[in-house]
Write an enzyme that holds these catalytic residues in place. Sequence first.
Site, PDB file in Angstrom:
ATOM      1  N   CYS A  87       4.720  -1.880  -0.521  1.00 13.98           N
ATOM      2  CA  CYS A  87       5.476  -0.690  -0.925  1.00 13.98           C
ATOM      3  C   CYS A  87       6.250  -1.000  -2.197  1.00 13.98           C
ATOM      4  CB  CYS A  87       6.439  -0.284   0.188  1.00 13.98           C
ATOM      5  SG  CYS A  87       7.335   1.253  -0.158  1.00 13.98           S
ATOM      6  N   ASP A  88       6.352  -0.007  -3.054  1.00 10.68           N
ATOM      7  CA  ASP A  88       7.189  -0.133  -4.232  1.00 10.68           C
ATOM      8  C   ASP A  88       7.890   1.202  -4.463  1.00 10.68           C
ATOM      9  OD1 ASP A  88       7.731  -2.164  -6.500  1.00 10.68           O
ATOM     10  OD2 ASP A  88       7.598  -0.222  -7.496  1.00 10.68           O
ATOM     11  N   THR A  89       9.179   1.137  -4.735  1.00  6.80           N
ATOM     12  CA  THR A  89       9.978   2.347  -4.942  1.00  6.80           C
ATOM     13  C   THR A  89      10.651   2.271  -6.303  1.00  6.80           C
ATOM     14  OG1 THR A  89      10.395   2.535  -2.569  1.00  6.80           O
ATOM     15  CG2 THR A  89      11.886   3.735  -4.021  1.00  6.80           C
TER      16      THR A  89
END
Length: 194
Positions: free
Chosen positions: A72-74
């Site tokens: 995941c990357d935000t």
Amino acid sequence: MKNIILASASERRQELLKRILEDFQIIVSDFDESSIPFKDNIPSYVMNLAEGKARSVGKKIMDQDSNLVIGCDTLVAFNNKVLGKPKDKKDAFEMLQALSGNEHEVYSGLAILDVKSNKIITDFVCTKVKFSKLTSLQIEKYINTGDPMDKAGAYGIQGKAGVFVENINGCYYNVVGLPLNKLNSMLMEMGVNL
């Protein structure tokens, strides 16, 4: 049941995943995020980063069966400009000053890799967040807590910066760092029913 691995050192992501999944492992990705250049397409960018993190961990555990790796990357975007984690207090101040009184977007890219079959699925979530107008004093006091320094866009909605938020349109958990609804549907697509 497949072993699920979260490719993240983020305590926020770990806490959120515990809400929907009792048993998972954490293996921190050593993926070099700078290896993927940003080319004006934020959804594609965050999905590529998430995939890079998942594949990085997948390579470490290739000899093990039945593993699913979640990457995941935000990031925060304002006026189509990516706001990552602040480099220093001055950078944090400038980010928060830009967000003050304005609407911005929070994007998370998700990737789930089945290590054995090498099948990977990716998707993204976008949430719109509007900040109220902030004073310089409010921004300085918040920065002095240290809270914004490890967060994209220099704020964490789940902490003291929650009072800055005038309204939100979309997934709250995305803004925290792990969009649970999207993750659940992706896990179901990979054969995991929670």
